[in-house]
Design an enzyme around this catalytic site. Structure first.
Site, PDB file in Angstrom:
ATOM      1  N   ASP A   1       0.879  -1.171   0.000  1.00  0.00           N
ATOM      2  CA  ASP A   1       0.000   0.000   0.000  1.00  0.00           C
ATOM      3  C   ASP A   1       0.913   1.217   0.000  1.00  0.00           C
ATOM      4  OD1 ASP A   1      -1.564   2.169   0.633  1.00  0.00           O
ATOM      5  OD2 ASP A   1      -2.624   1.201   2.291  1.00  0.00           O
TER       6      ASP A   1
ATOM      7  N   LYS B   1      -3.520  -2.706   7.771  1.00  0.00           N
ATOM      8  CA  LYS B   1      -3.590  -4.161   7.919  1.00  0.00           C
ATOM      9  C   LYS B   1      -2.596  -4.808   6.936  1.00  0.00           C
ATOM     10  CE  LYS B   1      -5.928  -6.628  10.797  1.00  0.00           C
ATOM     11  NZ  LYS B   1      -5.646  -6.448  12.223  1.00  0.00           N
TER      12      LYS B   1
ATOM     13  N   TYR C   1       0.066   0.244  14.861  1.00  0.00           N
ATOM     14  CA  TYR C   1      -0.799   0.040  13.702  1.00  0.00           C
ATOM     15  C   TYR C   1      -0.422   0.972  12.559  1.00  0.00           C
ATOM     16  CZ  TYR C   1      -4.814  -0.730  10.758  1.00  0.00           C
ATOM     17  OH  TYR C   1      -5.614  -1.055   9.693  1.00  0.00           O
TER      18      TYR C   1
ATOM     19  N   ASP D   1      -7.480  -7.475   0.876  1.00  0.00           N
ATOM     20  CA  ASP D   1      -7.256  -6.157   1.480  1.00  0.00           C
ATOM     21  C   ASP D   1      -8.086  -6.036   2.748  1.00  0.00           C
ATOM     22  OD1 ASP D   1      -6.212  -3.563   1.674  1.00  0.00           O
ATOM     23  OD2 ASP D   1      -7.991  -2.703   0.731  1.00  0.00           O
TER      24      ASP D   1
ATOM     25  N   GLN E   1       3.007   4.349   2.680  1.00  0.00           N
ATOM     26  CA  GLN E   1       2.600   3.766   3.969  1.00  0.00           C
ATOM     27  C   GLN E   1       3.277   2.436   4.346  1.00  0.00           C
ATOM     28  OE1 GLN E   1      -1.734   3.714   5.117  1.00  0.00           O
ATOM     29  NE2 GLN E   1      -1.472   1.516   4.917  1.00  0.00           N
TER      30      GLN E   1
END
Ligand code: F6R
Ligand code: MG
Ligand code: MG
Length: 365
Positions: free
Chosen positions: A11, A232, A229, A130, A93
């Site tokens: 991502d 994901k 975090y 995803d 990211q």
């Protein structure tokens, strides 16, 4: 001919939140691979699922090859620069490290690779998920490779009746790759006992009993790399099909369940996974968690055009069912099983609240 299929996925930024990459970012990545991979990449495809871009390549350099991994990492860096220049959200990211060291494992991008002697006809499936974690493939792969209720080939086809060997990874271990090898059907209950815990144990690979690679799953847990975090894991998976492997339809069948997986909004919920066409965006509640499946044949390292396996009216019925399950789960908001248990929650806020409150608990006399 021995070939390797490598899928490397990241991502690197998306439009409108965590929805989908821009055309310009996709073109940057694709152009980079065309130019810089031409000396050693036999063929490649650049696709997306939700906000993740996958580069699928064929070559003869084997798994974890530094040339292939470095070129893919650099393609994502180039894409992330385009994402930054366009002001996309979350640009770069998943590129969690500054300098490249050998291969992309532990740097953020997810990787799944299969190295095998190419059969005269070599069908295979490339899954990309995803808004979920690698354990999302546990149930489908278990059913396909170990349960004759889903794969009648395990009873009907003599090349399949011997069963398969599973390599399972403890993804909670941050010191290195902690793995176990178990055989189906001999160790069926042991395999099931591990795979039910999708947060902790993940299928890494599956082989035939005579050592032919059948499936590979990315095992990256971004949380373990970043320490917090950052999105994901969004795992990818490759599966070889037909003849001495399960039939394509036997690999696809478990996706009709729409099982609940960890993911969705802020990576912190239990939501059903929806089978979607390749190049589909994210939507409801930063989800629902989704999986795409691209079917190909590879011949002398060249990929055929894609057959999009979930682009069929049958899956409309499944998608409607999954949408219903998603809404039903969302009706209970953050209560009970709708949100992940506290030890899996990756968002800072609630972790801090609970820590603070814990100090204030008293033991009644
Ligand atoms: C899911 C995901 C999103 C974000 C959410 C908040 O994998 O990435 O659900 O967690 O949109 O994003 P931030 O914190 O970037 O505003
Ligand atoms: Mg994603
Ligand atoms: Mg994302």
């Amino acid at each position: 001919m021995k070939i390797t299929i490598s899928v490397i996925k990241a991502d690197i930024g998306s439009i409108g939140g965590h929805i989908k990459p821009s055309e310009k970012v996709l073109k940057t990545v694709s152009d980079y691979v065309t130019k810089n991979g031409k000396a050693f990449i036999k063929d490649f495809r650049v696709t997306y699922t939700g906000d993740d871009i996958a580069i699928m390549m064929s070559h003869t350099l084997g798994k974890l090859n530094s040339k292939v991994h470095k070129m893919s990492w650099d393609a994502f860096v180039a894409g992330a620069n385009t994402a930054k220049s366009q002001g996309l959200y979350g640009a770069g990211q998943d590129l969690l490290k500054d300098s490249f060291s050998g291969n992309v494992k532990g740097m953020g991008p997810a990787v799944a690779e299969l190295e095998f002697d190419e059969r005269p006809n070599e069908p295979f499936l490339f899954f990309a998920a995803d808004k979920t974690e690698p354990g999302a493939y546990n149930l489908p792969l278990y059913l396909t490779f170990a349960d004759p209720m889903v794969t009648p080939g395990l009873l009907l086809q003599s090349s399949l009746t011997k069963g398969f060997k599973f390599t399972i990874m403890d993804v909670s271990c941050t010191k290195g790759d902690r793995v176990i090898e178990l055989n189906a059907p001999e160790d069926l209950y042991k395999i099931a006992a591990l795979l039910r815990d999708t947060n902790r144990y993940t299928i890494e690979s599956i082989f035939t009993k005579d050592g032919q690679p059948a499936a590979a799953v990315s095992t990256t847990r971004l949380h373990n790399i970043a320490g917090k975090y950052t999105g994901k894991d969004d795992p990818v998976c490759l599966v070889r099909c037909q003849h001495s492997f399960p039939a394509t339809g036997e690999v696809l069948a478990p996706y009709a369940i729409g099982q609940f997986v960890s993911g969705g909004m802020r990576g912190s919920h239990n939501m059903p996974i929806m089978p979607l066409k390749q190049n589909s965006p994210t939507s409801y509640f930063d989800g629902p968690p989704m999986v795409s499946c691209a079917a190909y044949c590879v011949h002398e390292g060249k990929f055929t055009e894609v057959a999009d396996a979930f682009d069929h009216p049958f899956w409309d019925y499944v998608r409607n069912k999954v949408a219903r399950k998603a809404v039903e789960m969302r009706e209970q908001g953050f209560f009970g099983c709708a949100m992940l248990p506290h030890y899996e929650l990756e968002y800072g806020g609630i972790v801090e609240i609970l820590k603070e409150l814990d100090k204030k608990f008293v033991m009644r006399k």
